[in-house]
Design a protein around this motif. Sequence first.
Motif, PDB file in Angstrom:
ATOM      1  N   HIS A  58     -20.065  34.768 -18.406  1.00 17.14           N
ATOM      2  CA  HIS A  58     -20.124  33.807 -19.499  1.00 17.14           C
ATOM      3  C   HIS A  58     -18.784  33.095 -19.665  1.00 17.14           C
ATOM      4  O   HIS A  58     -18.731  31.883 -19.883  1.00 17.14           O
ATOM      5  CB  HIS A  58     -20.509  34.505 -20.811  1.00 17.14           C
ATOM      6  N   ALA A  59     -17.703  33.862 -19.561  1.00 12.79           N
ATOM      7  CA  ALA A  59     -16.368  33.267 -19.702  1.00 12.79           C
ATOM      8  C   ALA A  59     -16.087  32.289 -18.572  1.00 12.79           C
ATOM      9  O   ALA A  59     -15.600  31.171 -18.807  1.00 12.79           O
ATOM     10  CB  ALA A  59     -15.309  34.370 -19.739  1.00 12.79           C
ATOM     11  N   ARG A  60     -16.420  32.667 -17.356  1.00 18.05           N
ATOM     12  CA  ARG A  60     -16.153  31.794 -16.212  1.00 18.05           C
ATOM     13  C   ARG A  60     -16.980  30.525 -16.256  1.00 18.05           C
ATOM     14  O   ARG A  60     -16.562  29.480 -15.753  1.00 18.05           O
ATOM     15  CB  ARG A  60     -16.431  32.561 -14.911  1.00 18.05           C
ATOM     16  N   ALA A  61     -18.163  30.617 -16.852  1.00 20.44           N
ATOM     17  CA  ALA A  61     -19.016  29.427 -16.956  1.00 20.44           C
ATOM     18  C   ALA A  61     -18.377  28.350 -17.817  1.00 20.44           C
ATOM     19  O   ALA A  61     -18.710  27.167 -17.685  1.00 20.44           O
ATOM     20  CB  ALA A  61     -20.378  29.814 -17.525  1.00 20.44           C
ATOM     21  N   SER A  62     -17.455  28.741 -18.688  1.00 20.28           N
ATOM     22  CA  SER A  62     -16.770  27.788 -19.567  1.00 20.28           C
ATOM     23  C   SER A  62     -15.464  27.288 -18.978  1.00 20.28           C
ATOM     24  O   SER A  62     -14.761  26.507 -19.609  1.00 20.28           O
ATOM     25  CB  SER A  62     -16.492  28.436 -20.935  1.00 20.28           C
ATOM     26  N   MET A  63     -15.127  27.753 -17.762  1.00 22.05           N
ATOM     27  CA  MET A  63     -13.849  27.403 -17.150  1.00 22.05           C
ATOM     28  C   MET A  63     -14.025  26.531 -15.909  1.00 22.05           C
ATOM     29  O   MET A  63     -14.983  26.684 -15.161  1.00 22.05           O
ATOM     30  CB  MET A  63     -13.096  28.675 -16.723  1.00 22.05           C
ATOM     31  N   GLY A  64     -13.067  25.635 -15.719  1.00 20.45           N
ATOM     32  CA  GLY A  64     -12.924  24.919 -14.469  1.00 20.45           C
ATOM     33  C   GLY A  64     -11.519  25.162 -13.962  1.00 20.45           C
ATOM     34  O   GLY A  64     -10.563  25.160 -14.753  1.00 20.45           O
TER      35      GLY A  64
ATOM     36  N   ILE B 246      -6.529  35.165 -16.654  1.00 18.37           N
ATOM     37  CA  ILE B 246      -7.457  34.334 -17.427  1.00 18.37           C
ATOM     38  C   ILE B 246      -8.649  33.927 -16.569  1.00 18.37           C
ATOM     39  O   ILE B 246      -9.801  33.946 -17.013  1.00 18.37           O
ATOM     40  CB  ILE B 246      -6.735  33.087 -17.964  1.00 18.37           C
ATOM     41  N   GLU B 247      -8.385  33.579 -15.320  1.00 16.41           N
ATOM     42  CA  GLU B 247      -9.446  33.157 -14.405  1.00 16.41           C
ATOM     43  C   GLU B 247     -10.388  34.294 -14.040  1.00 16.41           C
ATOM     44  O   GLU B 247     -11.492  34.058 -13.529  1.00 16.41           O
ATOM     45  CB  GLU B 247      -8.835  32.601 -13.118  1.00 16.41           C
ATOM     46  N   GLY B 248      -9.976  35.531 -14.291  1.00 17.70           N
ATOM     47  CA  GLY B 248     -10.792  36.674 -13.910  1.00 17.70           C
ATOM     48  C   GLY B 248     -10.548  37.126 -12.489  1.00 17.70           C
ATOM     49  O   GLY B 248     -11.302  37.943 -11.951  1.00 17.70           O
ATOM     50  N   LEU B 249      -9.475  36.628 -11.861  1.00 17.13           N
ATOM     51  CA  LEU B 249      -9.163  36.977 -10.480  1.00 17.13           C
ATOM     52  C   LEU B 249      -8.262  38.198 -10.385  1.00 17.13           C
ATOM     53  O   LEU B 249      -8.060  38.726  -9.292  1.00 17.13           O
ATOM     54  CB  LEU B 249      -8.481  35.793  -9.785  1.00 17.13           C
ATOM     55  N   LEU B 250      -7.728  38.625 -11.519  1.00 17.02           N
ATOM     56  CA  LEU B 250      -6.747  39.707 -11.522  1.00 17.02           C
ATOM     57  C   LEU B 250      -7.045  40.662 -12.677  1.00 17.02           C
ATOM     58  O   LEU B 250      -7.190  40.226 -13.829  1.00 17.02           O
ATOM     59  CB  LEU B 250      -5.337  39.118 -11.679  1.00 17.02           C
ATOM     60  N   LYS B 251      -7.163  41.925 -12.371  1.00 21.01           N
ATOM     61  CA  LYS B 251      -7.378  42.914 -13.425  1.00 21.01           C
ATOM     62  C   LYS B 251      -6.068  43.138 -14.170  1.00 21.01           C
ATOM     63  O   LYS B 251      -5.007  43.213 -13.558  1.00 21.01           O
ATOM     64  CB  LYS B 251      -7.871  44.235 -12.830  1.00 21.01           C
ATOM     65  N   PHE B 252      -6.161  43.218 -15.491  1.00 18.53           N
ATOM     66  CA  PHE B 252      -4.955  43.442 -16.273  1.00 18.53           C
ATOM     67  C   PHE B 252      -5.015  44.798 -16.963  1.00 18.53           C
ATOM     68  O   PHE B 252      -6.087  45.327 -17.252  1.00 18.53           O
ATOM     69  CB  PHE B 252      -4.715  42.310 -17.278  1.00 18.53           C
ATOM     70  N   LYS B 253      -3.826  45.348 -17.227  1.00 13.90           N
ATOM     71  CA  LYS B 253      -3.723  46.713 -17.732  1.00 13.90           C
ATOM     72  C   LYS B 253      -4.190  46.811 -19.179  1.00 13.90           C
ATOM     73  O   LYS B 253      -4.986  47.677 -19.531  1.00 13.90           O
ATOM     74  CB  LYS B 253      -2.279  47.198 -17.611  1.00 13.90           C
ATOM     75  N   ASN B 254      -3.667  45.918 -20.018  1.00 10.22           N
ATOM     76  CA  ASN B 254      -4.015  45.919 -21.440  1.00 10.22           C
ATOM     77  C   ASN B 254      -4.079  44.489 -21.937  1.00 10.22           C
ATOM     78  O   ASN B 254      -3.498  43.573 -21.347  1.00 10.22           O
ATOM     79  CB  ASN B 254      -2.972  46.691 -22.268  1.00 10.22           C
ATOM     80  N   GLY B 255      -4.761  44.313 -23.071  1.00 17.69           N
ATOM     81  CA  GLY B 255      -4.816  43.007 -23.689  1.00 17.69           C
ATOM     82  C   GLY B 255      -6.229  42.474 -23.803  1.00 17.69           C
ATOM     83  O   GLY B 255      -7.206  43.098 -23.350  1.00 17.69           O
ATOM     84  N   THR B 256      -6.334  41.314 -24.423  1.00 23.21           N
ATOM     85  CA  THR B 256      -7.620  40.654 -24.626  1.00 23.21           C
ATOM     86  C   THR B 256      -7.494  39.183 -24.267  1.00 23.21           C
ATOM     87  O   THR B 256      -6.517  38.532 -24.628  1.00 23.21           O
ATOM     88  CB  THR B 256      -8.061  40.769 -26.105  1.00 23.21           C
ATOM     89  N   ILE B 257      -8.472  38.684 -23.539  1.00 23.27           N
ATOM     90  CA  ILE B 257      -8.546  37.258 -23.227  1.00 23.27           C
ATOM     91  C   ILE B 257      -9.932  36.760 -23.620  1.00 23.27           C
ATOM     92  O   ILE B 257     -10.942  37.274 -23.136  1.00 23.27           O
ATOM     93  CB  ILE B 257      -8.300  36.989 -21.730  1.00 23.27           C
ATOM     94  N   ILE B 258      -9.955  35.779 -24.506  1.00 24.80           N
ATOM     95  CA  ILE B 258     -11.199  35.206 -24.996  1.00 24.80           C
ATOM     96  C   ILE B 258     -11.267  33.745 -24.575  1.00 24.80           C
ATOM     97  O   ILE B 258     -10.361  32.963 -24.882  1.00 24.80           O
ATOM     98  CB  ILE B 258     -11.307  35.289 -26.538  1.00 24.80           C
TER      99      ILE B 258
END
Length: 260
Positions: free
Chosen positions: A79-85, A55-67
């Motif tokens: 854009h996604a990381r800008a919305s995360m703390g 979710i944090e974008g620190l790990l590549k995942f094989k399949n799936g979707t994270i919004i």
Amino acid sequence: MAIEDDKYILQVEGLYVNYGNFVAVNNVKFEVLKGEIFGLLGPNGAGKTSTLSAIEGLLKFKNGTIIVDGQDVQKKPLHARASMGVQLQSTSFQPELNVVQILQLFSGVYGVPMSKDQIKGTLKDINLEDAATKKFGQLSGGQQQRVSLVIATIHNPRLVLLDEPTTGLDPQSRRQLWERIEAIREKGHAVLLTTHSMEEAEAVCDRIAIIDHGRVIAIDTPQSLIDKHRDEPEVIAVSRRGKVTLEDVFIALTGSAVRA
């Protein structure tokens, strides 16, 4: 998945994370609503950290979707990381900097400049006025966690990710951190936290997901999970005081064996 549905701040669908031939996260699906504190619970090695890292974008995942807040973390990662703390379980800041300097540094990094009065007000809000000139390493564990949470939320993110935020804290520090987490929810934002504390999950989480062997095996409110499973023989067998708790349900669902 209806990625345009604005009632969700986080949507995870069909997530798979592999380490070589080992499947760490296996078809995980859950959503986190606006104004919700959502707990991700599981034994060691269950897939919590891998899910959080994806979710944090620190790990590549094989399949799936994270919004995240309407943004696909793979297609629009910035854009996604800008919305995360993000507050990690163990956070280290520059050892030579004091608390004020750390706040000044990260407010600049996030493009949220803070005046001296704003910094003073922030430190007052987290009861650290007297520690303003202390270096981060000189702070207690509870004080460090308070500073870390301020840094994680300094840009007012829509989603805050907390990895076992109260580990090692005394009861007073833990309660104070719970109050700050609840304040994030009151803004209409969302919190996703991992924890090994069933007490914490019951106290602050609106809903929880229990993950084991990479799969989500239950999602509901803590009380609903207790009510649903309280009469099952496996739960009754592990109950120690006659009153079924979330921990009893958790152990019955995931097993009593100690994980490495």
